[in-house]
Design an enzyme around this catalytic site. Structure first.
Site, PDB file in Angstrom:
ATOM      1  N   ASP A 141     -72.088 -17.091 122.722  1.00 56.73           N
ATOM      2  CA  ASP A 141     -73.421 -17.626 122.455  1.00 56.73           C
ATOM      3  C   ASP A 141     -73.749 -17.405 120.982  1.00 56.73           C
ATOM      4  O   ASP A 141     -72.882 -17.552 120.130  1.00 56.73           O
ATOM      5  CB  ASP A 141     -74.448 -16.991 123.398  1.00 56.73           C
ATOM      6  CG  ASP A 141     -75.617 -17.934 123.677  1.00 56.73           C
ATOM      7  OD1 ASP A 141     -76.228 -18.433 122.720  1.00 56.73           O
ATOM      8  OD2 ASP A 141     -75.937 -18.165 124.862  1.00 56.73           O
ATOM      9  N   ASN A 180     -73.150 -23.172 119.300  1.00 60.73           N
ATOM     10  CA  ASN A 180     -73.647 -21.816 119.176  1.00 60.73           C
ATOM     11  C   ASN A 180     -72.889 -21.085 118.074  1.00 60.73           C
ATOM     12  O   ASN A 180     -71.951 -21.629 117.476  1.00 60.73           O
ATOM     13  CB  ASN A 180     -73.525 -21.053 120.496  1.00 60.73           C
ATOM     14  CG  ASN A 180     -74.784 -21.158 121.343  1.00 60.73           C
ATOM     15  OD1 ASN A 180     -75.896 -20.936 120.844  1.00 60.73           O
ATOM     16  ND2 ASN A 180     -74.630 -21.497 122.613  1.00 60.73           N
ATOM     17  N   GLU A 228     -84.014 -17.411 122.405  1.00 59.46           N
ATOM     18  CA  GLU A 228     -82.982 -17.838 121.450  1.00 59.46           C
ATOM     19  C   GLU A 228     -83.539 -17.791 120.025  1.00 59.46           C
ATOM     20  O   GLU A 228     -84.723 -17.577 119.800  1.00 59.46           O
ATOM     21  CB  GLU A 228     -82.533 -19.278 121.751  1.00 59.46           C
ATOM     22  CG  GLU A 228     -81.366 -19.393 122.725  1.00 59.46           C
ATOM     23  CD  GLU A 228     -80.031 -18.995 122.118  1.00 59.46           C
ATOM     24  OE1 GLU A 228     -80.013 -18.499 120.961  1.00 59.46           O
ATOM     25  OE2 GLU A 228     -79.005 -19.165 122.785  1.00 59.46           O
TER      26      GLU A 228
END
Length: 294
Positions: free
Chosen positions: A198, A148, A18
């Site tokens: 996301d 997100n 991430e």
């Protein structure tokens, strides 16, 4: 689904890759493996990748200046020295709540840093989105389950964020000088179908590039919520994009194998790897975060 030339930037698999970002001044990409407490550093010109073990569960970083970075972690914001990796707590953030951790984050053009938090087990409504503005932290949006897709329009007048748990992408009007909201968020789009919203980044034309967790792709949306493109990513759990390279014409995409059993990993051979895609678009240099004494 559109296929574009794609290479593997890093073979090392991330449990939960991430938070990618790119330092244009040094041609260096950075990203995290949140669950394994690792920070990746990739020199794109040489292809050299270094992995730094962290003492905290971190998820995102912003450049302060040539010597320092600001890192969002599970108990607060840390200043990290690039030369030796030393980290000093700058501001606590939900440090009194061991059930939460940091997640998605990005810097507004003004230098204000938005940071999302969430429950470690994605407990409903346990997270929030905060802003660090000139050294002071304020809570912008409470009751978020999985924050997100934090990103901003090129002029700073619009902010975007998603709650992956509900698959809703929001748009909110901002003060371009402060990066703080002027109005309540409105629903930009409701994703339906495979996968979930996301991480995201906005390109030089104001288009939103969103990694679709579980969908193995990056979707491109207009600021009005119209889907314009869908680009295949070689791993099913694509997690977050960032524009990289001297002309910001390539897209780095992280991925993850979190929650995948052995059979799922076998069926997804590139799971957890980090990719670079040729996308026929251009990004923008990430702004530096501004601290209280900046």
């Amino acid at each position: 689904m559109e296929r574009v030339p794609t290479t593997i930037l890093c073979e090392e698999r991330c449990h939960l890759g991430e938070g990618p970002t790119y330092d244009h001044a040094t041609d260096t990409a950075w990203w995290f493996d949140i669950l394994e407490r690792r920070l990746f550093e990739a020199r794109l010109g040489s292809g050299e990748v270094r992995i730094h073990q962290l003492g905290v569960m971190a998820s995102a970083l912003a450049r302060i200046d040539a010597e320092r970075q600001l890192i969002a972690a599970d108990d607060g914001l840390y200043i990290r020295s690039i030369s030796d990796g030393a980290m000093v707590l700058y501001r606590p953030l939900e440090a009194d709540d061991p059930a939460t951790r940091s997640n998605d984050a990005r810097v507004h053009p003004s230098g204000t840093f938005w940071i999302g938090t969430m429950g470690r087990n994605a407990e409903q409504g346990a997270g929030a989105i905060y802003a660090l503005h000139r050294g002071e932290i304020s809570r912008l949006f409470p009751g978020v389950t999985i924050p997100n897709a934090i990103c901003f329009s090129p002029d700073g007048a619009l902010g975007f964020f998603a709650d992956t748990a509900t698959n809703v992408l929001y748009r909110v009007a901002l003060d371009g000088l402060t990066g703080l909201p002027c109005d309540a968020p409105e629903v930009l789009l409701q994703h339906r179908g495979a996968g979930g919203l996301d991480g995201a980044v906005v390109d030089a034309d104001g288009l939103i590039w969103n990694a679709r967790w579980g969908g193995g792709c990056v979707d491109v949306y207009s600021p009005e919520g119209e889907q314009l493109r869908c680009l295949r990513v070689p791993a099913r759990q694509a997690s977050c994009p960032a524009f990289v390279g001297p002309d910001l014409s390539r897209l780095l995409v992280t991925s993850a194998w979190q929650g995948m059993d052995e059979a799922a990993r076998m069926a997804d051979p590139e799971h957890g790897r980090t990719f670079v895609m040729q996308v026929a678009a251009h990004g923008r240099p990430e702004p530096d975060v501004k601290l209280a004494n900046s």
